[in-house]
Design a protein around this motif. Structure first.
Motif: not given
Length: 550
Positions: A354-355, A367, A370-372, A375
């Motif tokens: 999960e982001k 995280n 993962v998160i960009k 997001h």
């Protein structure tokens, strides 16, 4: 009596002559330094008016024949004289408003015991009247002065091997920002590796000698990959254990399954403890690989070592496990990369991370691996009212530092400073203006900011943590990071590829981060028991801190 006197005279003469002779390593160590110095300092050479590599190859046979320091010095003196007169421009004025960083700078070797006073004086004159250029340091900088010249050497030729080594050694000598924090002086590394380069019987032995040299840089950014017929890192050349893990208390503990069916066949689970591989203890493997793996600190070394020891040229591997205080050795069949890492290719096998999410007790979790950037607005909207946000940077972030720091910070703040090489005085560095984050923002996040770090946190991870520390309410929880910050210079040659950190990164007050890493406010390391129980002890400690402030 006359015979005795004659005998003593002969012995005395031979002793004097023997003492005056110089070794091959002594000569080549000095030549490497002189050649590199002239490459960057002598106006004719640094300006590219001569083929400096070719001249070295031409001089090496003459240098090899030199028996005394007088003969040796004379060759170098004549070499310098042949380059022509140098225009006297000393004293060169120091630039205004430039703050120098001199910890890397060392030309004390001018007074080498092998050098005549005349040669030392010539070198000092060149330093004082060195090459001056209008070129500014930028990401396209080439410390080799045309790296493409070093791509197609025939390494069966000893002098080609020496040329390649000299070029690489001098790039680190003058353009590696953290030379001053190496475990041993770079000049000692030169002396140690030279005999290996000279005696290399084939390309592979030469590559391995350069790899050993690169391991002495003590930089977690450094990787060394050998290509072609002598490749030692191609995935097709190895068999792999179907899981990965961490080294804890001189044991290797499985933390992630990579090939589920193969792992299941050998009853390998998260928490499985390995004590030996092919009859070597984990402690023995730790010690014997130090010349093969380059790292800034012990935490990073152990992390990088796991990949090294969980692959083998042999398909059949004996592995000793520890379970319920009993040791058991299994004869395992390790598989190729595809089968041993099948979870990477098997649809649905990899758990989707999960982001961001909302944890119990109104605590946010992000995280960072993962998160960009796209997001971030949704993350801010979902977590802005929490009492704390845990930013997990035990991974590599996706260039989200600026958007997140704008959310966290009430005002603009400097979070790091850089040192760049000063190209008009090679070996010297200078401080640049600091990097800033945040802006005047009354609506900034008011809760606690928690940052999780460990040995997997490297480069941008560490840099991002430094950025988040400016929020004023930030607590770092975890363990020592990889200790390698800044950009990376990639070096690609015939037969091998390597890289190293290219600029110095420091806190605004000039505190060091290289090798040290980002120091946690609360140190927490995973334990074997915690891994076996499925706990994330670092995250658990962060949640406890949010609730108790301790």
């Amino acid at each position: 009596m006359k015979k005795i006197i004659l005998f003593l005279f002969i012995v005395f003469s031979q002793t004097i002559l023997s003492a005056a002779k110089i070794t091959e390593t002594e000569k080549l160590t000095a030549v490497c330094k002189v050649w590199g110095f002239l490459k960057y300092y002598h106006p004719t050479v640094a300006n590219g008016e001569v083929n400096w590599d070719k001249q070295l190859l031409e001089k090496l046979p003459k240098i090899e024949k030199a028996q005394t320091k007088e003969e040796f010095s004379l060759i170098l003196e004549n070499w310098i004289d042949d380059l022509g007169p140098i225009k006297e421009i000393a004293p060169i004025p120091e630039p205004k408003d430039v703050e120098f960083f001199d910890k890397n700078f060392d030309l004390g070797w001018f007074n080498n015991k092998l050098f005549s006073k005349k040669l030392s004086k010539k070198l000092k004159f060149i330093e004082d009247n060195r090459f001056q250029s209008n070129v500014e340091f930028d990401p396209s900088f080439d410390g080799f002065k045309n790296i493409n010249n070093y791509n197609n050497f025939d390494y069966s030729n000893k002098n080609n091997r020496l040329l390649m080594m000299f070029a690489f050694w001098n790039v680190i000598e003058y353009y590696y920002p953290y030379k001053y924090v190496m475990d041993q002086k770079w000049s000692i590394t030169l002396e140690q590796i030279l005999p290996l380069v000279i005696d290399a019987k084939n390309d592979k032995e030469f590559y391995l000698s350069i790899k050993k040299m690169s391991s002495k840089i003590n930089d977690s950014h450094v990787e060394f990959i050998i290509y072609g017929a002598f490749a030692e890192t191609g995935v097709s050349d190895f068999y792999y254990f179907p899981a990965t893990g961490k080294i804890i208390d001189e044991k290797l503990v499985v933390t992630n399954i990579l090939g589920d069916s193969l792992a299941e066949a050998d009853n390998i689970k998260i928490g499985t403890v390995i004590t030996k591989i092919n009859n070597k203890t984990i402690k023995e493997l730790i010690e014997e690989n130090r010349d093969q793996v380059c790292a800034s600190n012990e935490s990073s070394y152990l992390d990088k070592l796991v990949t090294q020891i969980l692959k083998s040229h042999l398909e059949n591997v004996n592995v000793e496990f520890l379970k319920d205080e009993k040791y058991e050795t299994k004869s395992m069949i390790w598989a190729d990369y595809h089968d041993s890492h099948r979870n990477e290719f098997k649809k649905g096998a990899l758990k989707k991370n999960e982001k961001f999410k909302l944890l119990d007790n109104n605590i946010g979790y992000v995280n960072m691996g993962v998160i960009k950037p796209r997001h971030i607005p949704d993350m801010i909207e979902a977590l802005k009212s929490t009492k704390a946000i845990v930013f997990d940077i035990r991974n590599y972030p996706q260039i989200t530092w600026e958007l997140i720091s704008n959310f966290l910070n009430p005002q603009e703040k400097e979070f790091c400073r850089y040192t760049h090489p000063y190209l008009n005085y090679p070996g010297k560095y200078f401080w640049t203006e600091g990097r800033k984050c945040g802006f005047e923002n009354k609506d900034n996040y008011k809760g606690k900011v928690i940052v999780l770090l460990n040995e997997d946190s490297i480069s941008q991870s560490e840099w991002t943590a430094m950025c988040f520390q400016t929020a004023g309410n930030t607590t770092i929880i975890g363990s020592q990071t990889a200790g390698a910050d800044g950009n990376v210079w990639e070096l690609d040659f015939k037969g091998f590829h390597t890289r190293y950190s290219g600029i110095g990164v420091y806190y605004p007050d000039k505190r060091e981060t290289q090798r040290i890493g980002i120091v946690p406010d609360i140190e927490v390391k995973p334990t074997i028991k915690g891994i076996q129980e499925g706990k994330d002890e670092v995250l658990d400690r962060a949640l406890l801190f949010v609730e108790t402030g301790k």
